[in-house]
Design an enzyme around this catalytic site. Sequence first.
Site, PDB file in Angstrom:
ATOM      1  CE  LYS A  36     -13.877  -5.749   6.579  1.00  0.00           C
ATOM      2  NZ  LYS A  36     -13.307  -6.508   5.418  1.00  0.00           N
ATOM      3  CG  ASP A  63      -9.547  -4.687   5.380  1.00  0.00           C
ATOM      4  OD1 ASP A  63      -8.343  -4.448   5.625  1.00  0.00           O
ATOM      5  OD2 ASP A  63     -10.144  -5.699   5.783  1.00  0.00           O
ATOM      6  CE  LYS A  65      -6.726  -7.870   6.430  1.00  0.00           C
ATOM      7  NZ  LYS A  65      -8.078  -7.565   5.900  1.00  0.00           N
ATOM      8  CG  LEU A  66      -2.454  -1.194   0.275  1.00  0.00           C
ATOM      9  CD1 LEU A  66      -2.363   0.318   0.122  1.00  0.00           C
ATOM     10  CD2 LEU A  66      -2.652  -1.862  -1.081  1.00  0.00           C
ATOM     11  CG  ASP A  68       4.664  -4.005  -3.156  1.00  0.00           C
ATOM     12  OD1 ASP A  68       5.887  -4.066  -3.408  1.00  0.00           O
ATOM     13  OD2 ASP A  68       3.790  -4.457  -3.911  1.00  0.00           O
ATOM     14  CB  THR A 127      -8.900 -12.013  13.943  1.00  0.00           C
ATOM     15  OG1 THR A 127      -9.622 -11.930  12.706  1.00  0.00           O
ATOM     16  CG2 THR A 127      -8.686 -10.625  14.506  1.00  0.00           C
ATOM     17  CD  GLN A 198     -13.046 -12.696  12.578  1.00  0.00           C
ATOM     18  OE1 GLN A 198     -13.922 -12.415  13.377  1.00  0.00           O
ATOM     19  NE2 GLN A 198     -12.518 -11.804  11.766  1.00  0.00           N
TER      20      GLN A 198
END
Length: 240
Positions: A36, A63, A65-66, A68, A127, A198
């Site tokens: 990742k 990863d 995490k877009l 918009d 998480t 987490q």
Amino acid sequence: MTDLAARDRIIVPLDVPDVEAAITLIDRLPEAQFFKVGLELFVATGSTVLTILKERQKKIFLDLKLHDIPNTMAGACRSAARYGVDLLTIHATAGKPALEAAQAGAIAGAAAAGVQPPTLLAVTVLTSLSQQQLTEELHVPEAVPNYVQHLARQAEACGIGGCVCSPQELVVLKTACSDDFVRVTPGVRPTWAAAGDQQRVMTPQQAIAAGATYLVVGRPITAADDPAAAFQRVCEELTP
């Protein structure tokens, strides 16, 4: 994907600040197949680390995490898909038009580059967030499992191929989404490791039994004195 070997299910995060540290970790984990690349490393190195992973014939979970507006999501996913990554994260809360635009962009970008399109993963609830934080800080009254179920169903209806969720939400997704919907699960800690920061965690074996497709296992492997031995130990937990 129920026939995946244990080593193919484990995604190792490259949570390091530069290319040199990434190469060191990759080379210390010869048996690991899936890595990742998150925001820290991608912002620091751009596509360099992706090229390194492709040269070593590793799979890539980008990863980012877009989150918009639809047009920007489409363009970003189009660009990311050209790298030939296997998984790419977008925020489920971006809304239906943005999710649909992201999927279309990823398909177009992959086609232009002559590669397979990535599986887009909708990020549901991080998480690190507890129920109390979701309710009090974000003003989301839903219980976490119900909110995750809603976001995952909506994402799949928009053509998104999978989601990221904590292990505890896997059970509700078994009935909420199709069998082909990919479930990537962070918050996984082997029996011999601490939970870290987490809030909603589970062991690797428990997570697979609950329906996870892939497991993101970080510090128990990457912070170990012998990462390769730790990786093998996690694989053994998953092997009947």
